[in-house]
Write a protein that holds these residues in place. Structure first.
Motif, PDB file in Angstrom:
ATOM      1  N   ALA A  31       0.834  -1.206   0.000  1.00 56.74           N
ATOM      2  CA  ALA A  31       0.000   0.000   0.000  1.00 56.74           C
ATOM      3  C   ALA A  31       0.870   1.259   0.000  1.00 56.74           C
ATOM      4  CB  ALA A  31      -0.946  -0.007   1.195  1.00 56.74           C
ATOM      5  N   VAL A  32       1.958   1.236   0.739  1.00 58.15           N
ATOM      6  CA  VAL A  32       2.879   2.382   0.751  1.00 58.15           C
ATOM      7  C   VAL A  32       3.491   2.555  -0.633  1.00 58.15           C
ATOM      8  CG1 VAL A  32       5.097   3.218   1.624  1.00 58.15           C
ATOM      9  CG2 VAL A  32       3.385   2.344   3.220  1.00 58.15           C
ATOM     10  N   ALA A  33       3.962   1.463  -1.222  1.00 56.41           N
ATOM     11  CA  ALA A  33       4.588   1.532  -2.549  1.00 56.41           C
ATOM     12  C   ALA A  33       3.616   2.055  -3.603  1.00 56.41           C
ATOM     13  CB  ALA A  33       5.125   0.160  -2.946  1.00 56.41           C
ATOM     14  N   GLU A  34       2.347   1.665  -3.486  1.00 59.83           N
ATOM     15  CA  GLU A  34       1.324   2.074  -4.448  1.00 59.83           C
ATOM     16  C   GLU A  34       0.656   3.394  -4.063  1.00 59.83           C
ATOM     17  OE1 GLU A  34      -1.415  -1.169  -4.888  1.00 59.83           O
ATOM     18  OE2 GLU A  34       0.121  -2.500  -5.713  1.00 59.83           O
ATOM     19  N   GLU A  35       1.065   3.947  -2.919  1.00 58.60           N
ATOM     20  CA  GLU A  35       0.472   5.174  -2.391  1.00 58.60           C
ATOM     21  C   GLU A  35      -1.047   5.060  -2.302  1.00 58.60           C
ATOM     22  OE1 GLU A  35       2.044   8.533  -4.532  1.00 58.60           O
ATOM     23  OE2 GLU A  35       4.070   8.142  -3.819  1.00 58.60           O
TER      24      GLU A  35
END
Length: 129
Positions: A31-35
């Protein structure tokens, strides 16, 4: 988790609490990587519930009786939070700067449009007085 959606959050995924903590950390990293901020909010809520469960009075299934695996999983989760919060704070600062730049550009555009409209009304070589 039903298994039909790989993006679905793993609140109680896995046979042990350690499995659930590790799974949710992996989903948070994605989720962080995909914002994906909405997903990250939901995962954070689920993570808090898992941590409360880990320290609650009710017994939870663990990989080992010593709790060493759970301790390791929680330490990994804490490290993930530390690095992610720093990264997300930097991203938030970058976005805030971009917004300020957009607003500044918009003000410049508005000033230009106002000047242009004013000069069109008065015509070339005419005074605004």
């Amino acid at each position: 988790m039903t298994g039909t959606d790989s993006r679905e959050a793993p609140e109680t995924t896995g046979a042990t609490l350690e499995d659930a903590v590790e799974a949710i950390r992996a989903h948070m990293a994605r989720a962080v990587a995909e914002e994906d901020w909405e997903e990250l909010q939901e995962l954070d809520r689920q993570t808090r519930a898992l941590v409360e469960r880990a320290f609650g009075a009710d017994p939870v299934p663990l990989r080992d009786d010593s709790g060493a695996a759970l301790r390791t999983a929680l330490e990994d989760l804490a490290r993930f939070y530390e690095t992610s919060v720093q990264d997300l704070s930097l991203r938030r600062g970058e976005v805030a700067q971009q917004i300020r730049e957009l607003k500044s550009g918009r003000k410049g555009t508005n000033a230009y449009e106002t000047t242009r409209r004013h000069s069109m009304r008065t015509g070339p070589g005419h005074s605004a007085d």
